[in-house]
Design a protein around this motif. Structure first.
Motif, PDB file in Angstrom:
ATOM      1  N   ILE A 199       0.837  -1.191   0.000  1.00 22.20           N
ATOM      2  CA  ILE A 199       0.000   0.000   0.000  1.00 22.20           C
ATOM      3  C   ILE A 199       0.880   1.252   0.000  1.00 22.20           C
ATOM      4  O   ILE A 199       0.542   2.267  -0.625  1.00 22.20           O
ATOM      5  CB  ILE A 199      -0.960  -0.009   1.203  1.00 22.20           C
ATOM      6  CG1 ILE A 199      -2.019  -1.099   1.004  1.00 22.20           C
ATOM      7  CG2 ILE A 199      -1.627   1.348   1.392  1.00 22.20           C
ATOM      8  CD1 ILE A 199      -2.994  -1.242   2.135  1.00 22.20           C
TER       9      ILE A 199
ATOM     10  N   ASP B 299      -9.974  -4.214   0.413  1.00 19.76           N
ATOM     11  CA  ASP B 299      -9.472  -2.837   0.358  1.00 19.76           C
ATOM     12  C   ASP B 299      -9.412  -2.269   1.772  1.00 19.76           C
ATOM     13  O   ASP B 299      -8.420  -1.663   2.191  1.00 19.76           O
ATOM     14  CB  ASP B 299     -10.392  -1.964  -0.501  1.00 19.76           C
ATOM     15  CG  ASP B 299      -9.903  -1.871  -1.937  1.00 19.76           C
ATOM     16  OD1 ASP B 299      -8.850  -2.458  -2.238  1.00 19.76           O
ATOM     17  OD2 ASP B 299     -10.583  -1.229  -2.743  1.00 19.76           O
ATOM     18  N   THR B 300     -10.501  -2.474   2.518  1.00 17.98           N
ATOM     19  CA  THR B 300     -10.584  -1.949   3.879  1.00 17.98           C
ATOM     20  C   THR B 300      -9.589  -2.630   4.800  1.00 17.98           C
ATOM     21  O   THR B 300      -8.868  -1.971   5.564  1.00 17.98           O
ATOM     22  CB  THR B 300     -12.011  -2.132   4.434  1.00 17.98           C
ATOM     23  OG1 THR B 300     -12.921  -1.400   3.621  1.00 17.98           O
ATOM     24  CG2 THR B 300     -12.100  -1.643   5.867  1.00 17.98           C
TER      25      THR B 300
ATOM     26  N   THR C  62      -6.078  -1.442   3.950  1.00 14.82           N
ATOM     27  CA  THR C  62      -5.879  -0.043   4.336  1.00 14.82           C
ATOM     28  C   THR C  62      -5.795   0.118   5.844  1.00 14.82           C
ATOM     29  O   THR C  62      -4.908   0.801   6.368  1.00 14.82           O
ATOM     30  CB  THR C  62      -7.028   0.828   3.794  1.00 14.82           C
ATOM     31  OG1 THR C  62      -7.021   0.760   2.360  1.00 14.82           O
ATOM     32  CG2 THR C  62      -6.863   2.280   4.216  1.00 14.82           C
TER      33      THR C  62
ATOM     34  N   THR D 229      -2.544   1.406   7.815  1.00 12.92           N
ATOM     35  CA  THR D 229      -2.653   2.701   8.484  1.00 12.92           C
ATOM     36  C   THR D 229      -2.620   2.552  10.000  1.00 12.92           C
ATOM     37  O   THR D 229      -2.014   3.376  10.697  1.00 12.92           O
ATOM     38  CB  THR D 229      -3.955   3.404   8.060  1.00 12.92           C
ATOM     39  OG1 THR D 229      -4.026   3.425   6.630  1.00 12.92           O
ATOM     40  CG2 THR D 229      -3.993   4.833   8.573  1.00 12.92           C
TER      41      THR D 229
ATOM     42  N   THR E 128     -12.947   2.764   3.891  1.00 15.06           N
ATOM     43  CA  THR E 128     -11.878   3.478   4.591  1.00 15.06           C
ATOM     44  C   THR E 128     -10.802   3.890   3.589  1.00 15.06           C
ATOM     45  O   THR E 128     -10.340   3.071   2.799  1.00 15.06           O
ATOM     46  CB  THR E 128     -11.263   2.580   5.675  1.00 15.06           C
ATOM     47  OG1 THR E 128     -12.299   2.152   6.569  1.00 15.06           O
ATOM     48  CG2 THR E 128     -10.204   3.326   6.467  1.00 15.06           C
ATOM     49  N   TYR E 129     -10.403   5.136   3.641  1.00 20.01           N
ATOM     50  CA  TYR E 129      -9.504   5.686   2.622  1.00 20.01           C
ATOM     51  C   TYR E 129      -8.042   5.536   2.989  1.00 20.01           C
ATOM     52  O   TYR E 129      -7.621   5.847   4.111  1.00 20.01           O
ATOM     53  CB  TYR E 129      -9.822   7.161   2.384  1.00 20.01           C
ATOM     54  CG  TYR E 129     -10.576   7.383   1.096  1.00 20.01           C
ATOM     55  CD1 TYR E 129     -10.109   8.238   0.121  1.00 20.01           C
ATOM     56  CD2 TYR E 129     -11.749   6.684   0.846  1.00 20.01           C
ATOM     57  CE1 TYR E 129     -10.787   8.430  -1.076  1.00 20.01           C
ATOM     58  CE2 TYR E 129     -12.444   6.863  -0.324  1.00 20.01           C
ATOM     59  CZ  TYR E 129     -11.964   7.735  -1.286  1.00 20.01           C
ATOM     60  OH  TYR E 129     -12.641   7.900  -2.461  1.00 20.01           O
ATOM     61  N   VAL E 130      -7.262   5.068   2.025  1.00 18.96           N
ATOM     62  CA  VAL E 130      -5.835   4.903   2.249  1.00 18.96           C
ATOM     63  C   VAL E 130      -5.166   6.255   2.465  1.00 18.96           C
ATOM     64  O   VAL E 130      -4.113   6.345   3.115  1.00 18.96           O
ATOM     65  CB  VAL E 130      -5.198   4.148   1.059  1.00 18.96           C
ATOM     66  CG1 VAL E 130      -5.146   5.028  -0.192  1.00 18.96           C
ATOM     67  CG2 VAL E 130      -3.823   3.615   1.404  1.00 18.96           C
TER      68      VAL E 130
ATOM     69  N   SER F  31      -3.768   7.727   5.808  1.00 16.79           N
ATOM     70  CA  SER F  31      -2.389   7.574   6.273  1.00 16.79           C
ATOM     71  C   SER F  31      -1.653   8.911   6.280  1.00 16.79           C
ATOM     72  O   SER F  31      -0.710   9.101   7.053  1.00 16.79           O
ATOM     73  CB  SER F  31      -1.650   6.567   5.388  1.00 16.79           C
ATOM     74  OG  SER F  31      -1.734   6.950   4.025  1.00 16.79           O
TER      75      SER F  31
ATOM     76  N   ILE G 215      -5.645  -2.618  -4.555  1.00 17.25           N
ATOM     77  CA  ILE G 215      -5.271  -3.207  -3.269  1.00 17.25           C
ATOM     78  C   ILE G 215      -5.850  -4.608  -3.120  1.00 17.25           C
ATOM     79  O   ILE G 215      -5.163  -5.546  -2.718  1.00 17.25           O
ATOM     80  CB  ILE G 215      -5.746  -2.302  -2.113  1.00 17.25           C
ATOM     81  CG1 ILE G 215      -4.990  -0.966  -2.142  1.00 17.25           C
ATOM     82  CG2 ILE G 215      -5.540  -2.993  -0.762  1.00 17.25           C
ATOM     83  CD1 ILE G 215      -5.500   0.049  -1.148  1.00 17.25           C
TER      84      ILE G 215
END
Length: 464
Positions: free
Chosen positions: A139, A286-287, A290, A294, A334-336, A339, A419
């Motif tokens: 990621i 993806d979630t 991420t 994070t 949830t957005y990468v 981070s 991802i």
């Protein structure tokens, strides 16, 4: 009261640090306000209405993450899955956008059930540690690649100054090999941002990531409006808004329409199953990827790499998908880019409260956000990518049993620009390596099932 609720002292943070982190997350995520309506309009949806739904879904999902899970993660309609919604689900497969929202609702319900039963937390717990490390590193490389692309620093000799993703017919030709390109105005401005970020990082400047965005944006505005640079900025003006009533709750009627058996029960079930497998796997992993990556940067993982309060985080994410379906947008995830906020100091849910509030008022802020160029936010992603890839030394690369699955996870995630696909290939290669070495009994039942699901997903991809 505020510090106690969000556990500031326990997580060694402060109000200022959380505020800066929350603002940084929002600024790096804000592009979705403009990009999502463009993509969803291909499904026949009104851009203004989708923009409204995007802002509200991001605000509601992020606030839920803040208050229920006390985690510094921003949520919004996911990139990639929104393209699947518009171009495949409502394009190739012929579903209406109402039915598409019904599919999002159904997948959200599945996410909630899986989260409540603890299956998602169990999945995270059973991912081998070296794969967890590879997911975080992958990621990081993925974010670095996005940053270089958004900064206009990647181009192709066939079309200088532009980014062209590789197509299905890949050939060894210099015209498709990405090269560094400093020719565009955006690339030159991004270089300034990169050096600012590196300087702030090495000096340990508090709020350096956000400060670099502000300074680079200010410089960009000056260069465009006074020196004639081409940066794509626009002065504040009226933004056309749609009527949320046009989409609110339409997922319910679409949900019912999904089970139309006029073309045969078998056809309906096969089509719906393919949709659910794609949407479920894409959003879930993806979630998971991420959050894993994070959370480790935010010190929210234990010594085994498991997420602290992971069940709450995943349940908040799943519930946000249902909320997004009712509002009228594709899967909320949830957005990468969170981070970036974590790298700026976010450690608790208060940072997410800040991000959520900014999304809530972003309908008013949208015209002003147009004055923040991608060349200002892209350098932040590049720096965050470097920080996230710093765990690469924790993988034993001389041990091929670990190195092969980790390598495929990282490279597919980055160069495949997905991802979920990277995690899927990593699971498949992990299981394959165990079979070849005669260690299949070491593979847990859950990992075996997930490997089978990933293989089934790729089989569906061959069909659609």
């Amino acid at each position: 009261m505020l510090a106690k609720f969000f556990k500031f002292s326990e997580r060694q943070t402060s109000l200022r640090q959380e505020t800066v982190g929350g603002i940084t997350s929002f600024v790096t995520m804000a592009y979705i306000i403009f990009v999502n309506p463009q993509i969803m309009s291909a499904a026949g949806m009104d851009k203004g209405t989708v923009m409204m739904a995007t802002c509200l879904a991001a605000a509601a999902g992020t606030l839920l993450m803040a208050l229920y899970a006390n985690a510094p993660f921003g949520l919004a309609p996911g990139m990639g899955i929104n393209a699947f919604f518009a171009y495949t689900l409502c394009g190739t497969m012929g579903y209406t956008w109402e039915q598409g929202l019904g599919a999002v609702l159904l997948s959200g319900i599945i996410f909630i059930v899986v989260s409540v039963t603890g299956l998602r937390s169990r999945i995270i717990a059973e991912i081998p540690l070296h794969l967890k490390k590879a997911i975080g590193i992958g990621i990081g490389l993925f974010i670095l690649y996005i940053g270089l692309k958004n900064a206009s620093l990647l181009s192709f000799s066939a079309n200088p100054g532009s980014f062209i993703p590789l197509g299905d017919s890949m050939r060894l030709d210099s015209s498709i090999i990405p090269t560094l390109d400093f020719a565009t105005d955006s690339a030159k401005l991004a270089l300034v941002g990169i050096f600012l970020n590196v300087g702030f990082l090495l000096r340990g400047t508090k709020g350096g990531l956000l400060l670099s965005i502000v300074l680079t944006s200010a410089l960009g505005c000056y260069l465009q409006f006074f020196s004639g640079w081409q940066l794509g900025l626009h002065l504040p003006g009226a933004m056309p808004l749609g009527n949320l009533g046009d989409t609110f709750g339409k997922c319910l009627s679409g949900f019912v329409q999904l089970f139309d058996i006029s073309n045969g029960v078998g056809t309906m079930l096969f089509s719906l199953l393919s949709v659910m497998i794609t949407m479920t796997i894409a959003d879930m992993f993806d979630t998971i990827g991420t959050v894993l990556a994070t959370a480790s940067r935010a010190n929210l993982v234990d010594e085994n790499g498991n997420i602290i309060d992971g069940e709450r985080i995943l349940l908040a994410d799943a519930t946000a998908t249902v909320m997004g379906a009712f509002l009228g947008t594709s899967t909320v995830t949830t957005y990468v880019e969170s981070s970036a906020g974590v790298a700026a100091g976010a450690r608790t849910g208060f940072a997410s409260v800040v991000t959520a509030l900014l999304f809530a008022v972003s309908v008013v802020l949208a015209p002003f956000l147009g004055m923040v160029p991608s060349a200002a936010t892209a350098p932040v992603l590049i720096i965050v990518g470097i920080l996230m890839a710093s765990d690469i030394g924790d993988i034993d690369w001389r041990n091929l049993e670990m190195a092969i699955p980790a390598y495929f996870t990282m490279t597919i995630m980055c160069f495949g620009y997905n991802i979920a696909d990277g995690i899927a290939i990593g699971f498949i290669m992990y299981s394959f390596v165990k079979v070849v070495l005669g260690k299949w009994p070491e593979v847990t039942g859950l990992v075996r099932c997930l490997t089978a699901m990933f293989l089934l997903r790729f089989a569906f991809m061959l069909i659609y």
